[in-house]
Design a protein around this motif. Sequence first.
Motif, mmCIF file in Angstrom:
data_model
loop_
_atom_site.group_PDB
_atom_site.id
_atom_site.type_symbol
_atom_site.label_atom_id
_atom_site.label_comp_id
_atom_site.label_asym_id
_atom_site.label_seq_id
_atom_site.Cartn_x
_atom_site.Cartn_y
_atom_site.Cartn_z
ATOM 1 N N ASP A 50 0.673 -1.171 0.045
ATOM 2 C CA ASP A 50 0.248 0.025 -0.002
ATOM 3 C C ASP A 50 0.310 1.247 0.179
ATOM 4 O O ASP A 50 0.430 2.437 -1.118
ATOM 5 N N CYS A 51 1.645 1.770 0.528
ATOM 6 C CA CYS A 51 2.855 2.060 0.852
ATOM 7 C C CYS A 51 3.717 2.817 -0.919
ATOM 8 O O CYS A 51 3.442 3.783 -0.854
ATOM 9 N N ARG A 52 3.880 1.815 -1.311
ATOM 10 C CA ARG A 52 4.283 2.188 -2.698
ATOM 11 C C ARG A 52 3.772 2.164 -3.602
ATOM 12 O O ARG A 52 4.044 3.042 -4.903
ATOM 13 N N VAL A 53 2.000 2.048 -3.625
ATOM 14 C CA VAL A 53 0.630 2.201 -4.677
ATOM 15 C C VAL A 53 0.804 4.091 -3.994
ATOM 16 O O VAL A 53 0.916 4.238 -4.714
ATOM 17 N N GLU A 55 3.542 5.864 -3.027
ATOM 18 C CA GLU A 55 4.227 6.279 -2.658
ATOM 19 C C GLU A 55 4.112 6.909 -4.705
ATOM 20 O O GLU A 55 4.832 7.829 -5.081
ATOM 21 N N GLY A 56 4.089 5.983 -5.444
ATOM 22 C CA GLY A 56 3.800 5.686 -7.020
ATOM 23 C C GLY A 56 2.472 7.452 -7.245
ATOM 24 O O GLY A 56 2.910 7.931 -8.575
ATOM 25 N N ALA A 57 1.458 7.365 -6.335
ATOM 26 C CA ALA A 57 1.118 7.727 -6.306
ATOM 27 C C ALA A 57 1.101 9.582 -6.618
ATOM 28 O O ALA A 57 1.119 11.062 -7.053
ATOM 29 N N ALA A 58 1.817 9.169 -5.538
ATOM 30 C CA ALA A 58 2.568 10.925 -4.685
ATOM 31 C C ALA A 58 3.650 11.553 -5.956
ATOM 32 O O ALA A 58 4.000 12.543 -6.533
ATOM 33 N N GLN A 59 4.150 10.625 -6.402
ATOM 34 C CA GLN A 59 5.452 10.393 -7.299
ATOM 35 C C GLN A 59 4.866 11.260 -8.852
ATOM 36 O O GLN A 59 5.301 11.785 -9.445
ATOM 37 N N HIS A 60 4.052 10.644 -8.993
ATOM 38 C CA HIS A 60 3.398 10.604 -10.382
ATOM 39 C C HIS A 60 2.699 12.743 -9.801
ATOM 40 O O HIS A 60 2.725 12.872 -10.949
ATOM 41 N N TYR A 85 -5.373 11.066 -7.869
ATOM 42 C CA TYR A 85 -4.530 9.701 -7.703
ATOM 43 C C TYR A 85 -4.901 8.744 -7.131
ATOM 44 O O TYR A 85 -4.297 7.767 -7.489
ATOM 45 N N ILE A 86 -5.297 9.029 -5.449
ATOM 46 C CA ILE A 86 -5.674 8.290 -4.565
ATOM 47 C C ILE A 86 -7.348 8.207 -3.736
ATOM 48 O O ILE A 86 -7.333 8.943 -3.919
ATOM 49 N N SER A 87 -7.480 7.320 -3.487
ATOM 50 C CA SER A 87 -9.023 6.939 -3.430
ATOM 51 C C SER A 87 -9.160 7.096 -2.529
ATOM 52 O O SER A 87 -8.584 6.552 -1.420
ATOM 53 N N GLY A 111 7.875 10.581 3.295
ATOM 54 C CA GLY A 111 6.999 10.191 3.557
ATOM 55 C C GLY A 111 6.067 9.740 3.268
ATOM 56 O O GLY A 111 5.075 10.551 3.966
ATOM 57 N N VAL A 112 5.005 8.564 3.322
ATOM 58 C CA VAL A 112 4.542 8.087 3.692
ATOM 59 C C VAL A 112 4.025 6.675 4.758
ATOM 60 O O VAL A 112 4.191 6.122 4.448
ATOM 61 N N GLY A 113 2.967 6.492 5.229
ATOM 62 C CA GLY A 113 2.748 5.991 6.757
ATOM 63 C C GLY A 113 2.136 5.350 7.595
ATOM 64 O O GLY A 113 0.491 6.354 7.084
ATOM 65 N N ALA A 114 1.591 5.180 8.666
ATOM 66 C CA ALA A 114 0.874 4.697 9.479
ATOM 67 C C ALA A 114 1.728 5.736 10.817
ATOM 68 O O ALA A 114 2.488 5.357 11.062
ATOM 69 N N VAL A 115 0.330 5.907 11.604
ATOM 70 C CA VAL A 115 0.559 7.080 12.075
ATOM 71 C C VAL A 115 -0.376 6.228 13.466
ATOM 72 O O VAL A 115 -1.565 6.389 13.416
ATOM 73 N N GLY A 116 -0.099 5.704 14.520
ATOM 74 C CA GLY A 116 -0.991 5.259 15.247
ATOM 75 C C GLY A 116 -0.756 3.756 15.414
ATOM 76 O O GLY A 116 -1.395 3.588 16.141
#
Length: 154
Positions: A50-53, A55-60, A85-87, A111-116
């Motif tokens: 999911d992070c890679r997806v 990340e790809g949307a952010a890079q796009h 770019y992201i649902s 970065g993209v990630g999880a908080v909590g």
Amino acid sequence: MMQRERNFESGFTLVEIMVVVVIIGLIAAIAIPSFKSVRESSRMTRFVNDCRVFEGAAQHFLLFSGAASIGDSSTGVLPTVLEDYISPAAWGESTPIGGSWDFDDGYGFFGVGAVGTNLSDAAIARLDANFDNGDVSTGQIRRVGGNRVYWVVE
């Protein structure tokens, strides 16, 4: 002379039932830790994918918009520039490792990630060892604070 017929009732004895219960208990005791391990591994793999997806949307977005960055977003809130770019439904779900999704650029990286997240220290170390360099302070996967795990975008 007449032969007497013996009437035997068919069924299982208490000892046979107890043996079966003990065998099932042993199999469960062996299998349950394996199931937990496989489940944790599956959650970690899904988190990284999911992070890679994302990340790809952010890079796009960055590539086609010419923007220098996406900026920092509130935890659990999809940056408005990424809504095409992201649902929003996918972003609104809890992460596979617990907690809420977040884009952040306040830690010296974007970065993209999880908080909590609800992962233990050992589980986060396994996540990093399996998908990165084994050091949660460097590399693609970074741990920030006690409950933040990020996939470094840039």
